[in-house]
Scaffold this motif. Structure first.
Motif, PDB file in Angstrom:
ATOM      1  N   ILE A 110       5.250 -10.290  -4.075  1.00 49.94           N
ATOM      2  CA  ILE A 110       4.337 -10.553  -5.185  1.00 49.94           C
ATOM      3  C   ILE A 110       3.437  -9.358  -5.479  1.00 49.94           C
ATOM      4  O   ILE A 110       3.199  -9.008  -6.638  1.00 49.94           O
ATOM      5  CB  ILE A 110       3.497 -11.799  -4.883  1.00 49.94           C
ATOM      6  CG1 ILE A 110       4.368 -13.059  -4.965  1.00 49.94           C
ATOM      7  CG2 ILE A 110       2.310 -11.919  -5.830  1.00 49.94           C
ATOM      8  CD1 ILE A 110       3.636 -14.337  -4.610  1.00 49.94           C
ATOM      9  N   GLY A 111       2.955  -8.710  -4.423  1.00 52.56           N
ATOM     10  CA  GLY A 111       1.997  -7.629  -4.624  1.00 52.56           C
ATOM     11  C   GLY A 111       2.568  -6.238  -4.525  1.00 52.56           C
ATOM     12  O   GLY A 111       1.806  -5.265  -4.516  1.00 52.56           O
ATOM     13  N   GLY A 112       3.889  -6.122  -4.447  1.00 52.15           N
ATOM     14  CA  GLY A 112       4.497  -4.803  -4.333  1.00 52.15           C
ATOM     15  C   GLY A 112       5.035  -4.536  -2.947  1.00 52.15           C
ATOM     16  O   GLY A 112       4.822  -5.304  -2.001  1.00 52.15           O
ATOM     17  N   ARG A 113       5.760  -3.430  -2.812  1.00 50.97           N
ATOM     18  CA  ARG A 113       6.437  -3.073  -1.576  1.00 50.97           C
ATOM     19  C   ARG A 113       5.453  -2.860  -0.436  1.00 50.97           C
ATOM     20  O   ARG A 113       4.428  -2.205  -0.580  1.00 50.97           O
ATOM     21  CB  ARG A 113       7.257  -1.811  -1.790  1.00 50.97           C
ATOM     22  CG  ARG A 113       8.093  -1.344  -0.615  1.00 50.97           C
ATOM     23  CD  ARG A 113       9.177  -2.315  -0.231  1.00 50.97           C
ATOM     24  NE  ARG A 113      10.063  -2.667  -1.343  1.00 50.97           N
ATOM     25  CZ  ARG A 113      11.080  -3.500  -1.204  1.00 50.97           C
ATOM     26  NH1 ARG A 113      11.323  -4.095  -0.032  1.00 50.97           N
ATOM     27  NH2 ARG A 113      11.850  -3.779  -2.237  1.00 50.97           N
ATOM     28  N   LEU A 114       5.778  -3.434   0.733  1.00 49.72           N
ATOM     29  CA  LEU A 114       4.900  -3.361   1.892  1.00 49.72           C
ATOM     30  C   LEU A 114       5.188  -2.119   2.727  1.00 49.72           C
ATOM     31  O   LEU A 114       6.316  -1.608   2.740  1.00 49.72           O
ATOM     32  CB  LEU A 114       5.086  -4.593   2.770  1.00 49.72           C
ATOM     33  CG  LEU A 114       4.625  -5.921   2.177  1.00 49.72           C
ATOM     34  CD1 LEU A 114       5.117  -7.079   3.038  1.00 49.72           C
ATOM     35  CD2 LEU A 114       3.112  -5.948   2.077  1.00 49.72           C
ATOM     36  N   PRO A 115       4.177  -1.637   3.460  1.00 48.20           N
ATOM     37  CA  PRO A 115       4.436  -0.558   4.419  1.00 48.20           C
ATOM     38  C   PRO A 115       5.265  -1.080   5.584  1.00 48.20           C
ATOM     39  O   PRO A 115       5.421  -2.294   5.774  1.00 48.20           O
ATOM     40  CB  PRO A 115       3.037  -0.150   4.872  1.00 48.20           C
ATOM     41  CG  PRO A 115       2.200  -1.372   4.674  1.00 48.20           C
ATOM     42  CD  PRO A 115       2.770  -2.064   3.470  1.00 48.20           C
ATOM     43  N   ASP A 116       5.787  -0.156   6.405  1.00 50.24           N
ATOM     44  CA  ASP A 116       6.621  -0.556   7.537  1.00 50.24           C
ATOM     45  C   ASP A 116       5.852  -1.414   8.533  1.00 50.24           C
ATOM     46  O   ASP A 116       6.421  -2.331   9.126  1.00 50.24           O
ATOM     47  CB  ASP A 116       7.169   0.684   8.243  1.00 50.24           C
ATOM     48  CG  ASP A 116       8.204   1.423   7.393  1.00 50.24           C
ATOM     49  OD1 ASP A 116       8.788   0.780   6.490  1.00 50.24           O
ATOM     50  OD2 ASP A 116       8.405   2.627   7.628  1.00 50.24           O
ATOM     51  N   ARG A 117       4.575  -1.131   8.722  1.00 49.49           N
ATOM     52  CA  ARG A 117       3.755  -1.894   9.665  1.00 49.49           C
ATOM     53  C   ARG A 117       2.513  -2.416   8.931  1.00 49.49           C
ATOM     54  O   ARG A 117       1.441  -1.791   8.955  1.00 49.49           O
ATOM     55  CB  ARG A 117       3.348  -1.030  10.863  1.00 49.49           C
ATOM     56  CG  ARG A 117       4.539  -0.650  11.744  1.00 49.49           C
ATOM     57  CD  ARG A 117       4.078   0.143  12.963  1.00 49.49           C
ATOM     58  NE  ARG A 117       3.221  -0.640  13.830  1.00 49.49           N
ATOM     59  CZ  ARG A 117       3.666  -1.480  14.771  1.00 49.49           C
ATOM     60  NH1 ARG A 117       4.981  -1.646  14.942  1.00 49.49           N
ATOM     61  NH2 ARG A 117       2.827  -2.141  15.535  1.00 49.49           N
ATOM     62  N   PRO A 118       2.619  -3.551   8.280  1.00 50.34           N
ATOM     63  CA  PRO A 118       1.471  -4.091   7.549  1.00 50.34           C
ATOM     64  C   PRO A 118       0.248  -4.336   8.432  1.00 50.34           C
ATOM     65  O   PRO A 118      -0.880  -4.334   7.935  1.00 50.34           O
ATOM     66  CB  PRO A 118       2.003  -5.401   6.974  1.00 50.34           C
ATOM     67  CG  PRO A 118       3.489  -5.236   6.943  1.00 50.34           C
ATOM     68  CD  PRO A 118       3.825  -4.374   8.110  1.00 50.34           C
ATOM     69  N   ASN A 132       0.181  -7.553  -0.146  1.00 51.38           N
ATOM     70  CA  ASN A 132      -0.062  -6.119  -0.347  1.00 51.38           C
ATOM     71  C   ASN A 132      -1.380  -5.820  -1.056  1.00 51.38           C
ATOM     72  O   ASN A 132      -1.488  -4.857  -1.811  1.00 51.38           O
ATOM     73  CB  ASN A 132       1.096  -5.481  -1.128  1.00 51.38           C
ATOM     74  CG  ASN A 132       1.120  -3.961  -0.988  1.00 51.38           C
ATOM     75  OD1 ASN A 132       0.790  -3.425   0.079  1.00 51.38           O
ATOM     76  ND2 ASN A 132       1.500  -3.264  -2.048  1.00 51.38           N
ATOM     77  N   LEU A 133      -2.406  -6.609  -0.777  1.00 48.04           N
ATOM     78  CA  LEU A 133      -3.707  -6.313  -1.374  1.00 48.04           C
ATOM     79  C   LEU A 133      -4.194  -4.924  -0.972  1.00 48.04           C
ATOM     80  O   LEU A 133      -4.736  -4.182  -1.795  1.00 48.04           O
ATOM     81  CB  LEU A 133      -4.733  -7.366  -0.927  1.00 48.04           C
ATOM     82  CG  LEU A 133      -6.124  -7.160  -1.511  1.00 48.04           C
ATOM     83  CD1 LEU A 133      -6.172  -7.629  -2.961  1.00 48.04           C
ATOM     84  CD2 LEU A 133      -7.192  -7.858  -0.679  1.00 48.04           C
ATOM     85  N   PHE A 134      -3.974  -4.555   0.289  1.00 43.60           N
ATOM     86  CA  PHE A 134      -4.516  -3.301   0.786  1.00 43.60           C
ATOM     87  C   PHE A 134      -3.756  -2.096   0.249  1.00 43.60           C
ATOM     88  O   PHE A 134      -4.317  -1.000   0.145  1.00 43.60           O
ATOM     89  CB  PHE A 134      -4.522  -3.311   2.313  1.00 43.60           C
ATOM     90  CG  PHE A 134      -5.203  -4.530   2.881  1.00 43.60           C
ATOM     91  CD1 PHE A 134      -6.497  -4.859   2.513  1.00 43.60           C
ATOM     92  CD2 PHE A 134      -4.527  -5.363   3.765  1.00 43.60           C
ATOM     93  CE1 PHE A 134      -7.118  -5.992   3.019  1.00 43.60           C
ATOM     94  CE2 PHE A 134      -5.144  -6.487   4.283  1.00 43.60           C
ATOM     95  CZ  PHE A 134      -6.444  -6.807   3.917  1.00 43.60           C
ATOM     96  N   GLY A 135      -2.488  -2.288  -0.115  1.00 43.14           N
ATOM     97  CA  GLY A 135      -1.754  -1.212  -0.755  1.00 43.14           C
ATOM     98  C   GLY A 135      -2.218  -0.973  -2.181  1.00 43.14           C
ATOM     99  O   GLY A 135      -2.263   0.174  -2.657  1.00 43.14           O
ATOM    100  N   ARG A 136      -2.587  -2.046  -2.889  1.00 46.97           N
ATOM    101  CA  ARG A 136      -3.035  -1.918  -4.280  1.00 46.97           C
ATOM    102  C   ARG A 136      -4.505  -1.530  -4.383  1.00 46.97           C
ATOM    103  O   ARG A 136      -4.927  -0.957  -5.393  1.00 46.97           O
ATOM    104  CB  ARG A 136      -2.802  -3.236  -5.036  1.00 46.97           C
ATOM    105  CG  ARG A 136      -1.357  -3.692  -5.044  1.00 46.97           C
ATOM    106  CD  ARG A 136      -1.071  -4.742  -6.114  1.00 46.97           C
ATOM    107  NE  ARG A 136      -2.045  -5.801  -6.189  1.00 46.97           N
ATOM    108  CZ  ARG A 136      -2.059  -6.897  -5.429  1.00 46.97           C
ATOM    109  NH1 ARG A 136      -1.118  -7.050  -4.487  1.00 46.97           N
ATOM    110  NH2 ARG A 136      -2.963  -7.838  -5.590  1.00 46.97           N
TER     111      ARG A 136
END
Length: 399
Positions: A309-317, A269-273
């Protein structure tokens, strides 16, 4: 051509003192150095008294630009047999800034990213010593600033090498090269020090490159897979670069480290953070992308009850990956398929000049875009890279 090219994959051949010229005194005997025997044109590369993955200076015995192109396009199965052998010292455009600028004028290239040749092959060999690793990278980057520069002229954009081996040291050198004018930075693909590059411990690094607008380049490198992966498959991890086996090329040295890295960046989840981060894949090809995008979406669904590890992922990473990723495909890759998959804003032209597996000259790439609308071809050939570098995409000549 109505406009000049901007090349996202250019190279230089390093001099013998690229690591030693600016090394701190206490590391001089241990860092990467080149030894030459009387009457022998091949410089041997040593680190702490031992040979490295790339055992000789690559510019001392190389094939001419584009000499191996047929190996990849036509499927000639004779390996890296050197054809049209050259010594980079006889070609100042491969080793000197002024001569390279003159050649770029002849080639119709307005600007180029310049990446290491030998330099991307040595970090893994010193990772057991944090202080030596960062002293060596600092010294290399200072040589780079001195000989090539970070793009103050708007033409040659050398890319400094960084490492995530130690978060504190990584931040110190990141801030130093940004202060020196770097427009991009390079990380070796693969895990470093037992950590994913998207581990939250590195969030200060990603915060900094995001806010500074600095894209992070992952260029093909020695990622160490021959040690922690290849040896699990009966392979000798001590094989130098020119004696890697077919299985080592398949499992350790092609796109696998890059694909693993992009998978980790996405699923950690780098892109979410860090929603403003920009990641460039250079000289790793592109034929793996379609499968990777399917893989991350399926893995996110299957692992939805597991730790993240990096937090909750979107439905379509995969959509997050496509939004933050720019790819410079191999010249032999299907660029039309990549444009359809990733979009015309995220595909970059790269010649790999003057390496033998690249193009004989950058303009040879233009026919690969036959059938593309002119505005799409222009984005690939200059506009997209111009945007990443903060350059204006000038109007056509004579407009």
């Amino acid at each position: 051509m109505e406009y000049q090219l901007i090349d996202a994959d250019g190279h230089y051949y390093e001099p013998d003192d690229c690591f030693t010229r600016h090394i701190e005194a206490r590391f001089k005997a241990e860092t990467v150095r080149v030894e030459r025997r009387p009457g022998d044109d091949l410089g041997r590369i040593f680190l702490r008294g031992g040979r490295t993955f790339m055992s000789v200076m690559p510019g001392d015995y190389a094939s001419a630009p584009g000499a191996l192109e047929g190996l990849f396009v036509g499927g000639v199965a004779d390996g890296f047999t050197h054809r049209e052998v050259i010594n980079a010292k006889d070609h100042p455009e491969f080793t000197e800034r002024g001569a390279r600028l003159a050649l770029m004028d002849e080639q119709g290239v307005e600007a180029s990213l310049l990446l290491p040749t030998m330099g991307v092959a040595v970090e893994n060999d010193m990772r057991d010593d944090v202080e030596l690793t960062y002293a060596s990278l600092r010294a290399f980057n200072r040589w780079l600033e001195e000989d090539w520069g970070y793009g103050d002229d708007g033409r040659i954009f050398a890319v400094p090498m960084l490492s995530l081996l130690d978060p504190g040291h990584a931040m110190t050198e990141l801030l130093r090269v940004i202060g020196a004018g770097a427009r991009l930075v390079h990380l070796c693909p693969g895990p470093t020090g037992g950590r994913s590059p998207a581990d939250p411990v590195f969030d200060p690094f990603w915060d900094t490159v995001s806010e500074a607008g600095i894209p992070v380049v992952f260029h093909t490198s020695n990622s160490g897979y021959q040690h922690f992966y290849g040896k699990l498959w009966s392979e000798d991890p001590a094989n130098p670069s020119h004696k890697q086996s077919p299985l080592q090329w398949a499992l350790c040295n092609t796109e696998r480290p890059l694909v693993d890295t992009l998978t980790a960046l996405t699923l950690h989840n780098l892109f979410g953070r860090h929603p403003k981060v920009r990641v460039l894949s250079i000289e790793n090809g592109s034929n793996w992308l379609r499968h990777l995008m399917k893989t991350v979406d399926k893995a996110a669904a299957l692992g939805r009850r597991g730790p993240m590890i990096g937090g909750r992922l979107p439905d379509r990473p995969s959509e997050a990956l496509a939004e933050h990723l720019w790819i410079c495909p191999f010249p032999e890759d299907d660029v039309h398929d990549l444009l359809g998959l990733l979009g015309d804003e995220h595909v970059l032209f790269g010649s790999d000049y003057p390496h033998p597996e690249g193009l004989r000259e950058p303009r040879d790439y233009i026919p690969r875009l036959d059938g593309c609308p002119p505005e799409v071809a222009r984005k690939v050939l200059r506009g997209n890279t111009a945007g990443l570098l903060g350059l204006r995409d000038h109007a056509p000549v004579g407009a």
